[in-house]
Motif scaffolding. Structure first.
Motif, PDB file in Angstrom:
ATOM      1  N   GLN A 179      -4.678 -13.293  -2.539  1.00 47.54           N
ATOM      2  CA  GLN A 179      -5.224 -12.942  -1.235  1.00 47.54           C
ATOM      3  C   GLN A 179      -5.394 -11.433  -1.114  1.00 47.54           C
ATOM      4  O   GLN A 179      -4.531 -10.665  -1.546  1.00 47.54           O
ATOM      5  CB  GLN A 179      -4.295 -13.442  -0.131  1.00 47.54           C
ATOM      6  N   ALA A 180      -6.489 -10.999  -0.528  1.00 50.69           N
ATOM      7  CA  ALA A 180      -6.726  -9.577  -0.291  1.00 50.69           C
ATOM      8  C   ALA A 180      -5.819  -9.084   0.826  1.00 50.69           C
ATOM      9  O   ALA A 180      -5.322  -9.862   1.645  1.00 50.69           O
ATOM     10  CB  ALA A 180      -8.191  -9.342   0.080  1.00 50.69           C
ATOM     11  N   PHE A 181      -5.628  -7.786   0.870  1.00 48.81           N
ATOM     12  CA  PHE A 181      -4.860  -7.135   1.929  1.00 48.81           C
ATOM     13  C   PHE A 181      -5.505  -7.446   3.274  1.00 48.81           C
ATOM     14  O   PHE A 181      -6.726  -7.363   3.419  1.00 48.81           O
ATOM     15  CB  PHE A 181      -4.835  -5.617   1.671  1.00 48.81           C
ATOM     16  N   THR A 182      -4.698  -7.788   4.253  1.00 48.55           N
ATOM     17  CA  THR A 182      -5.238  -8.132   5.574  1.00 48.55           C
ATOM     18  C   THR A 182      -4.723  -7.224   6.674  1.00 48.55           C
ATOM     19  O   THR A 182      -4.924  -7.489   7.848  1.00 48.55           O
ATOM     20  CB  THR A 182      -4.913  -9.592   5.937  1.00 48.55           C
ATOM     21  N   GLY A 183      -4.071  -6.143   6.328  1.00 48.79           N
ATOM     22  CA  GLY A 183      -3.662  -5.176   7.347  1.00 48.79           C
ATOM     23  C   GLY A 183      -2.162  -5.060   7.507  1.00 48.79           C
ATOM     24  O   GLY A 183      -1.392  -5.807   6.917  1.00 48.79           O
ATOM     25  N   GLY A 184      -1.776  -4.082   8.292  1.00 47.42           N
ATOM     26  CA  GLY A 184      -0.375  -3.899   8.614  1.00 47.42           C
ATOM     27  C   GLY A 184       0.339  -2.851   7.785  1.00 47.42           C
ATOM     28  O   GLY A 184       1.555  -2.805   7.792  1.00 47.42           O
ATOM     29  N   ALA A 185      -0.397  -2.003   7.061  1.00 42.92           N
ATOM     30  CA  ALA A 185       0.269  -0.997   6.229  1.00 42.92           C
ATOM     31  C   ALA A 185      -0.221   0.407   6.572  1.00 42.92           C
ATOM     32  O   ALA A 185      -1.375   0.603   6.938  1.00 42.92           O
ATOM     33  CB  ALA A 185       0.008  -1.267   4.750  1.00 42.92           C
ATOM     34  N   PHE A 186       0.698   1.353   6.449  1.00 40.37           N
ATOM     35  CA  PHE A 186       0.386   2.769   6.570  1.00 40.37           C
ATOM     36  C   PHE A 186       0.617   3.415   5.211  1.00 40.37           C
ATOM     37  O   PHE A 186       1.594   3.102   4.537  1.00 40.37           O
ATOM     38  CB  PHE A 186       1.360   3.466   7.537  1.00 40.37           C
ATOM     39  N   LEU A 187      -0.259   4.312   4.841  1.00 38.95           N
ATOM     40  CA  LEU A 187      -0.019   5.203   3.715  1.00 38.95           C
ATOM     41  C   LEU A 187       0.251   6.555   4.349  1.00 38.95           C
ATOM     42  O   LEU A 187      -0.629   7.137   4.980  1.00 38.95           O
ATOM     43  CB  LEU A 187      -1.244   5.269   2.800  1.00 38.95           C
ATOM     44  N   ASN A 188       1.482   7.031   4.269  1.00 33.89           N
ATOM     45  CA  ASN A 188       1.874   8.291   4.895  1.00 33.89           C
ATOM     46  C   ASN A 188       1.708   9.423   3.897  1.00 33.89           C
ATOM     47  O   ASN A 188       2.295   9.385   2.820  1.00 33.89           O
ATOM     48  CB  ASN A 188       3.332   8.220   5.362  1.00 33.89           C
ATOM     49  N   LEU A 189       0.907  10.418   4.265  1.00 30.86           N
ATOM     50  CA  LEU A 189       0.672  11.567   3.404  1.00 30.86           C
ATOM     51  C   LEU A 189       1.186  12.824   4.081  1.00 30.86           C
ATOM     52  O   LEU A 189       0.629  13.259   5.096  1.00 30.86           O
ATOM     53  CB  LEU A 189      -0.818  11.718   3.092  1.00 30.86           C
ATOM     54  N   LEU A 190       2.254  13.384   3.523  1.00 32.38           N
ATOM     55  CA  LEU A 190       2.776  14.665   3.989  1.00 32.38           C
ATOM     56  C   LEU A 190       1.828  15.732   3.475  1.00 32.38           C
ATOM     57  O   LEU A 190       1.607  15.846   2.275  1.00 32.38           O
ATOM     58  CB  LEU A 190       4.186  14.891   3.447  1.00 32.38           C
ATOM     59  N   VAL A 191       1.244  16.502   4.397  1.00 33.56           N
ATOM     60  CA  VAL A 191       0.262  17.515   4.020  1.00 33.56           C
ATOM     61  C   VAL A 191       0.741  18.884   4.473  1.00 33.56           C
ATOM     62  O   VAL A 191       1.643  19.002   5.293  1.00 33.56           O
ATOM     63  CB  VAL A 191      -1.139  17.207   4.615  1.00 33.56           C
ATOM     64  N   GLU A 192       0.128  19.911   3.905  1.00 39.41           N
ATOM     65  CA  GLU A 192       0.487  21.284   4.251  1.00 39.41           C
ATOM     66  C   GLU A 192       0.190  21.588   5.717  1.00 39.41           C
ATOM     67  O   GLU A 192       0.994  22.176   6.415  1.00 39.41           O
ATOM     68  CB  GLU A 192      -0.287  22.250   3.352  1.00 39.41           C
TER      69      GLU A 192
END
Length: 134
Positions: free
Chosen positions: A61-74
């Motif tokens: 099954q493909a991804f159907t939502g509910g995720a965050f990719l958190n990117l710490l940036v400068e």
């Protein structure tokens, strides 16, 4: 046990668009590509985290939502400006959060929320929840 790295794999029928999103807006470069599975490395001066993209395989099954990719940036303000000038529309506005970050969120073509942030001082109500400073 010693974990040396971690990555996120997004199973998406929109692999090409999702790949283009990370390559164009987050300086990602492919380090593995067999067509249906791509590993993108985020190029930073500090470390090189990876995002893996995968076309659904038989029975998967493909991804159907509910995720965050958190990117710490400068600098979240600077990145926000760059990305909005490039035509992206944040789904979460750039703002200060009482838990101790300033950030905003974008939706990638596969439905993952990409949350870009930099740390700020937390409000007094959130200081008690901080277990370890990074």
């Amino acid at each position: 046990m010693s974990i040396k790295s971690a990555s996120l794999t997004i199973v998406t029928p929109n692999l090409a668009d999702t790949r283009k999103f990370y390559e164009e807006h987050f300086n990602a470069r492919p380090v593995f590509d067999c067509g249906w599975y791509v590993v993108l490395r985020l190029t930073t001066p500090y470390q090189e985290p990876e995002i893996c993209l995968m076309s659904p395989q038989e029975g998967m099954q493909a991804f159907t939502g509910g995720a965050f990719l958190n990117l710490l940036v400068e600098d979240a303000d600077e990145l926000h400006s760059e990305l909005t000038e490039a035509g992206l529309t944040p789904m979460m506005p750039l703002e200060d959060h009482p838990w101790g970050d300033r950030g905003f969120g974008l939706l990638d073509p596969s439905g993952v929320i990409v949350y870009c942030y930099h740390p700020i001082a937390p409000s007094a109500g959130f200081e008690e929840y901080i277990i370890e400073q990074s």
